[in-house]
Design a protein around this motif. Sequence first.
Motif, PDB file in Angstrom:
ATOM      1  N   CYS A   1       0.656  -1.230   0.229  1.00 32.76           N
ATOM      2  CA  CYS A   1      -0.092  -0.199  -0.233  1.00 32.76           C
ATOM      3  C   CYS A   1       0.846   1.299  -0.044  1.00 32.76           C
ATOM      4  CB  CYS A   1      -1.109  -0.196   1.232  1.00 32.76           C
ATOM      5  SG  CYS A   1      -2.011   1.229   1.509  1.00 32.76           S
TER       6      CYS A   1
ATOM      7  N   VAL B   1      -0.134   4.136   0.863  1.00 31.19           N
ATOM      8  CA  VAL B   1      -0.427   4.988   2.051  1.00 31.19           C
ATOM      9  C   VAL B   1      -0.010   4.675   3.224  1.00 31.19           C
ATOM     10  CG1 VAL B   1      -2.483   5.907   3.341  1.00 31.19           C
ATOM     11  CG2 VAL B   1      -2.680   5.487   0.807  1.00 31.19           C
ATOM     12  N   CYS B   2       0.046   3.327   3.524  1.00 33.32           N
ATOM     13  CA  CYS B   2       0.303   3.085   4.907  1.00 33.32           C
ATOM     14  C   CYS B   2       1.588   1.780   4.814  1.00 33.32           C
ATOM     15  CB  CYS B   2      -0.671   2.157   5.892  1.00 33.32           C
ATOM     16  SG  CYS B   2      -1.162   0.597   5.025  1.00 33.32           S
TER      17      CYS B   2
ATOM     18  N   PHE C   1      -1.065  -6.451   1.165  1.00 33.27           N
ATOM     19  CA  PHE C   1      -2.194  -7.130   0.988  1.00 33.27           C
ATOM     20  C   PHE C   1      -2.331  -7.978  -0.214  1.00 33.27           C
ATOM     21  CE2 PHE C   1      -2.350  -3.471   3.575  1.00 33.27           C
ATOM     22  CZ  PHE C   1      -3.095  -4.043   4.888  1.00 33.27           C
TER      23      PHE C   1
ATOM     24  N   HIS D   1      -8.310  -3.259   0.450  1.00 32.71           N
ATOM     25  CA  HIS D   1      -7.851  -2.502   1.731  1.00 32.71           C
ATOM     26  C   HIS D   1      -7.794  -1.066   1.460  1.00 32.71           C
ATOM     27  CE1 HIS D   1      -4.798  -1.071   4.432  1.00 32.71           C
ATOM     28  NE2 HIS D   1      -4.287  -0.607   3.223  1.00 32.71           N
TER      29      HIS D   1
ATOM     30  N   HIS E   1      -8.576   3.235   3.946  1.00 36.15           N
ATOM     31  CA  HIS E   1      -8.197   4.412   3.779  1.00 36.15           C
ATOM     32  C   HIS E   1      -9.292   5.203   3.155  1.00 36.15           C
ATOM     33  CE1 HIS E   1      -4.282   3.457   4.822  1.00 36.15           C
ATOM     34  NE2 HIS E   1      -4.174   2.490   3.879  1.00 36.15           N
TER      35      HIS E   1
HETATM   36 ZN   LIG Z   1      -2.929   0.922   3.368  1.00 37.55          ZN
END
Ligand SMILES: [Zn+2]
Length: 128
Positions: free
Chosen positions: A26, A28-29, A33, A39, A44
């Motif tokens: 990901c 973003v984080c 996954f 996710h 998000h």
């Molecule tokens: Zn994420």
Amino acid sequence: MDNITPQTGHRHYGMVAYDQAGKPICHVCGRSFNALLTHVRHVHKMEPRAYKLTYGLNVTKGILSEKTQSKLKAAVSKNLEVVLENLSRGVRYQEGHQGRTRDKLSEQGRQRLIQYNKERHPKQNPTP
Ligand SMILES: [Zn+2]
């Protein structure tokens, strides 16, 4: 080029990075996954298209781990006829699912369907 996302400074801008197990990571984080876009949507609160645009990814391509991708490919080849028919109707196939039959429609849904058909085919369904 260093592939840094302009807004967040995240690495891998314009590309999907995978962890050692082959799961996409990901943007973003930074966690990985099997179904990254699921996710992204749930955690998000970002639509897949917006996520892909934000991180410079191809909006027409899915992002899955190899494991999940081969599972889906196997399911598609196993049910190819149903999948093709559903694609032409714009619906998705789920194993064991019977679809929404007339008796499963809620009363509200049934009324909406009747109204919709009246508007669509006024001659066949004249309003009294
Ligand atoms: Zn994420």
